[in-house]
Motif scaffolding. Structure first.
Motif, PDB file in Angstrom:
ATOM      1  N   ARG A 178      40.339  33.193  33.048  1.00 42.66           N
ATOM      2  CA  ARG A 178      39.039  32.143  33.820  1.00 42.66           C
ATOM      3  C   ARG A 178      39.935  31.433  34.257  1.00 42.66           C
ATOM      4  NH1 ARG A 178      33.716  33.181  30.740  1.00 42.66           N
ATOM      5  NH2 ARG A 178      33.781  35.312  30.157  1.00 42.66           N
ATOM      6  N   ILE A 189      39.836  39.714  38.387  1.00 44.28           N
ATOM      7  CA  ILE A 189      38.519  39.379  38.609  1.00 44.28           C
ATOM      8  C   ILE A 189      37.109  39.596  38.531  1.00 44.28           C
ATOM      9  CG2 ILE A 189      37.988  39.732  41.018  1.00 44.28           C
ATOM     10  CD1 ILE A 189      36.769  36.829  41.417  1.00 44.28           C
ATOM     11  N   THR A 190      37.292  40.975  37.715  1.00 45.47           N
ATOM     12  CA  THR A 190      36.284  41.843  37.174  1.00 45.47           C
ATOM     13  C   THR A 190      35.999  41.670  35.977  1.00 45.47           C
ATOM     14  OG1 THR A 190      35.643  43.340  39.391  1.00 45.47           O
ATOM     15  CG2 THR A 190      35.360  44.094  37.189  1.00 45.47           C
ATOM     16  N   TYR A 191      37.206  41.959  35.148  1.00 46.53           N
ATOM     17  CA  TYR A 191      37.012  42.333  33.587  1.00 46.53           C
ATOM     18  C   TYR A 191      37.211  41.062  32.938  1.00 46.53           C
ATOM     19  CZ  TYR A 191      36.976  47.050  33.956  1.00 46.53           C
ATOM     20  OH  TYR A 191      36.201  48.668  34.453  1.00 46.53           O
ATOM     21  N   THR A 243      43.931  45.163  44.651  1.00 42.21           N
ATOM     22  CA  THR A 243      43.080  45.750  44.317  1.00 42.21           C
ATOM     23  C   THR A 243      43.235  45.536  42.147  1.00 42.21           C
ATOM     24  OG1 THR A 243      43.331  47.999  45.150  1.00 42.21           O
ATOM     25  CG2 THR A 243      43.316  48.423  42.456  1.00 42.21           C
ATOM     26  N   TYR A 268      35.359  38.061  33.372  1.00 43.16           N
ATOM     27  CA  TYR A 268      33.786  37.727  33.199  1.00 43.16           C
ATOM     28  C   TYR A 268      33.451  39.556  32.730  1.00 43.16           C
ATOM     29  CZ  TYR A 268      35.234  33.648  35.820  1.00 43.16           C
ATOM     30  OH  TYR A 268      35.703  32.315  35.872  1.00 43.16           O
ATOM     31  N   LYS A 276      43.601  42.168  42.036  1.00 43.23           N
ATOM     32  CA  LYS A 276      42.877  41.308  42.292  1.00 43.23           C
ATOM     33  C   LYS A 276      41.519  41.177  41.600  1.00 43.23           C
ATOM     34  CE  LYS A 276      45.516  37.790  44.982  1.00 43.23           C
ATOM     35  NZ  LYS A 276      45.777  37.741  46.808  1.00 43.23           N
ATOM     36  N   GLY A 277      40.835  42.773  42.376  1.00 42.80           N
ATOM     37  CA  GLY A 277      39.541  42.509  42.064  1.00 42.80           C
ATOM     38  C   GLY A 277      39.075  43.175  40.886  1.00 42.80           C
ATOM     39  N   PHE A 278      40.671  43.827  39.807  1.00 47.68           N
ATOM     40  CA  PHE A 278      40.096  44.325  38.746  1.00 47.68           C
ATOM     41  C   PHE A 278      40.663  42.931  37.976  1.00 47.68           C
ATOM     42  CE2 PHE A 278      42.758  45.278  35.015  1.00 47.68           C
ATOM     43  CZ  PHE A 278      41.911  46.045  34.233  1.00 47.68           C
ATOM     44  N   LYS A 296      35.590  42.991  45.777  1.00 42.87           N
ATOM     45  CA  LYS A 296      36.147  42.072  44.967  1.00 42.87           C
ATOM     46  C   LYS A 296      37.336  41.631  45.428  1.00 42.87           C
ATOM     47  CE  LYS A 296      33.258  41.967  41.151  1.00 42.87           C
ATOM     48  NZ  LYS A 296      33.000  42.675  39.716  1.00 42.87           N
ATOM     49  N   GLY A 297      38.787  42.372  44.974  1.00 41.78           N
ATOM     50  CA  GLY A 297      40.309  42.028  45.191  1.00 41.78           C
ATOM     51  C   GLY A 297      40.825  41.663  46.916  1.00 41.78           C
ATOM     52  N   LEU A 314      42.143  30.767  37.638  1.00 36.23           N
ATOM     53  CA  LEU A 314      41.454  31.039  38.737  1.00 36.23           C
ATOM     54  C   LEU A 314      40.790  30.026  39.424  1.00 36.23           C
ATOM     55  CD1 LEU A 314      40.736  33.178  40.804  1.00 36.23           C
ATOM     56  CD2 LEU A 314      38.672  33.941  39.020  1.00 36.23           C
ATOM     57  N   LEU A 347      35.227  46.616  43.073  1.00 29.97           N
ATOM     58  CA  LEU A 347      36.771  46.000  42.518  1.00 29.97           C
ATOM     59  C   LEU A 347      37.256  45.801  43.656  1.00 29.97           C
ATOM     60  CD1 LEU A 347      38.029  47.240  39.855  1.00 29.97           C
ATOM     61  CD2 LEU A 347      39.301  46.776  41.940  1.00 29.97           C
TER      62      LEU A 347
END
Lengths: 213, 213, 213, 213
Positions: free
Chosen positions: A110, A188-190, A182, A192, A184-186, B184-185, A113, B181
């Motif tokens: 966190r 940022i999703t987890y 993907t 938070y 990155k998305g993973f 988001k990425g 980021l 996800l």
DNA sequence: GATGAATGAGTATTCATTCAT
DNA sequence: CATGAATGAATACTCATTCAT
């Protein structure tokens, strides 16, 4: 009671230093670097404001120390001293490790980021890591670091090697792009996500491996 | 010299208000809300500090106005008043629109991401949007808003409908998870990308559509 | 419609000037001079901020104008151009007039009391009035003024004259002291009294006259 | 160099806190609350602006602390825990005490009078004291307070009791009115009197006692 | 005359940092 | 080592006053 040895003193010092960094990381990550006051940190670490400055030169120095430690941790975590050749097994291991470290060090990511969102910080950071220079100079000598450029090169080669077993319209760089995006998305999703909402965490990891292995 | 008409005054106000919001958004997005001083904004907008407060009650009021405007813009952008049924065409349109708005309003999304990283803000935000209450009350009545909960429901239904044409181990919720996800990425990748680095932007969009349509 | 004559203009000006002063007095008296903003006054007088400065040079100028007008009013009120000899009838008349003006001009006296409480103002004021100089210089020439020193002298003589008809331990200066002090108490009591609470107003006036006549 | 003990810290705090309050009271009383700047107070207390906020949360907090302390002082001063029955001796004692505290705490009463002149403050104050609620909540529990309503009741009863020994046109409520009004006049006269001008102070006190005992 | 946008000096307040003990 | 009192530069915000139109 014999007086404490030098070693004991050093250990106490080290413990307190670690405590301060842990508390600070938590607050920085959750409330932001600027919004976190030295007072807050000192209070929650149950020490005096003055003592803080015995361990760290400044608020920014404290932040730097946290990042430095984190980089070292991540370095150890991945045992990055490898030859630069990624097997499918390595690749899967890397993703699983990544997932694990995201879960275990939520606060760290966190904070990370957050920092990356400030232009000045991001540029500096990218210069260091992409340029192949180590991020932070500590007093004791350089931190062991890894270079994003190296990692990206290794992954790129991995995707290029797979070209043979794929249809001819397969674009390895696009694939790598999608993979990184993907991840990155993973991330940022987890970072938070509450611990309760983890239902899909493992399934998602497996799915990503499936897709990009 | 006749005095300015009401209309002239209104135009001056509107223009300057917009100017201030634009400048502020840029700085908030790039340097962070806390790190941006009113002085900075005033300087870059070439106005005096005091004038800011002729248009906004406080720094937070300025932020709120920016968010309010942004929500309205996004609302208009997507023409969100739809029936809640997503065809494949709608779905593709949605992704392309999303990509476009990310590119066109980079600063806005940077700011937005930043805000979402502060615990207090995120919680409040999620309460509003998931709870189905509109985010910001303006003086003139509520801002038109959209509710994340509705959107997520619509997308979920889209993925569930596709189950029939898929293998039996197809998990629509996992698929939706992966889709979100990935978006988001995609977002976080491109809101921090220079205009020069866009080579893969379109290819990536197409790829995402291919994967999740 | 014939253009307005010079005289009409002057009358309009005078009316507006009076309006501003009335509004300002009310706010100064009830909320304090510092706590009252020019904006507030302009709004309540339904004019623009800028116009205020057409009528008065500054906020302090406005205050000065209010005081100046008040002094004139009081002057007229008491028809002070007398010979300096106070009969019992005059004395009673003076007290009744005083009571009346307190009731009619509550705001004015509230403001006045307020000003007298600031050392700087009080000293200046006492210098002017006791020193025999007129308080305020207006552009148009001096305001008619009265001098506290004269009034006090007149009242002193009144109490001294009564010595003959009193017991021999009668101290005229003490008596005057008590009288002035009582009038002050009367004033401060009634300038902050609601119109509902007036039951004792008249009785009190009569009682004071009884006691000190 | 051993570090300061808790007790030493507490003493430093207490002394400085008192110093700041004393200086602030003086300035508030003589120049007005609004007209007194934190800078001024800090300068005259020979401390930095910042230190003020180590001891008080805000300018208003400082004012509140001063009032709170004052109420406690007055409470102690009068030893107010009495049975509510006023003998002639008590009555005389009360007046003399009042006179004494006016002389000793001039600044305090100046400030108090000033505050009472602002509508908002006065109303709040009257609500608290007449309503029987204590004025200020401190962290440690309520301040000991006295209630004007109780005091007025006690004094009223005193004047009613005296009816028997007076002519039949004697109006106890008018008498009490006159007494309170006289005390107000006495107060306002002497809280703005130089120490040199005290000639009549004692004579006046005696006279008031004579008149209303 | 009249308006209100614009200015800028001034004010309360915060907070990282220093330092005497 | 440890404390927290003390500092002061920086920051958000206010408001009397000016000025172009």
């Amino acid at each position: 009671m014999s007086p404490r040895t030098q070693k004991q003193f050093r250990e106490i010092r080290e413990e307190k230093r670690t405590l301060i960094m842990d508390v600070a990381l938590e607050h920085f990550a959750n409330n932001g670097f600027h919004a976190t006051t030295i007072n807050h940190i000192a209070e929650h670490a149950a020490i005096s404001k003055g003592l803080m400055y015995n361990y760290f030169n400044s608020k920014e120095g404290l932040l730097a120390a946290i990042i430095q430690r984190s980089v070292s941790e991540v370095y150890e975590y991945f045992d990055i001293d490898r030859d630069g050749y990624l097997t499918e097994g390595d690749f899967e291991f890397f993703i699983r490790k990544m997932a694990q470290i995201l879960k275990e060090k939520q606060s760290l990511w966190r904070l990370f980021l957050q920092l990356m969102m400030q232009n000045a910080v991001r540029e500096q950071f990218l210069n260091y890591f992409l340029g192949g220079k180590s991020l932070i100079k500590s007093g004791n000598g350089d931190v062991k670091g890894f270079f994003l450029s190296d990692i990206i090169k290794t992954i790129t080669e991995y995707f290029i090697r797979k070209k043979d077993s794929k249809p001819k319209d397969y674009d390895p760089l696009l694939e790598m792009n999608m993979f990184i995006l993907t991840m990155k998305g993973f991330a940022i999703t987890y970072i938070y996500m509450d611990q309760d909402d983890e239902n899909y965490f493992d399934k998602t990891v497996n799915n990503i491996i499936e897709l990009y292995k």
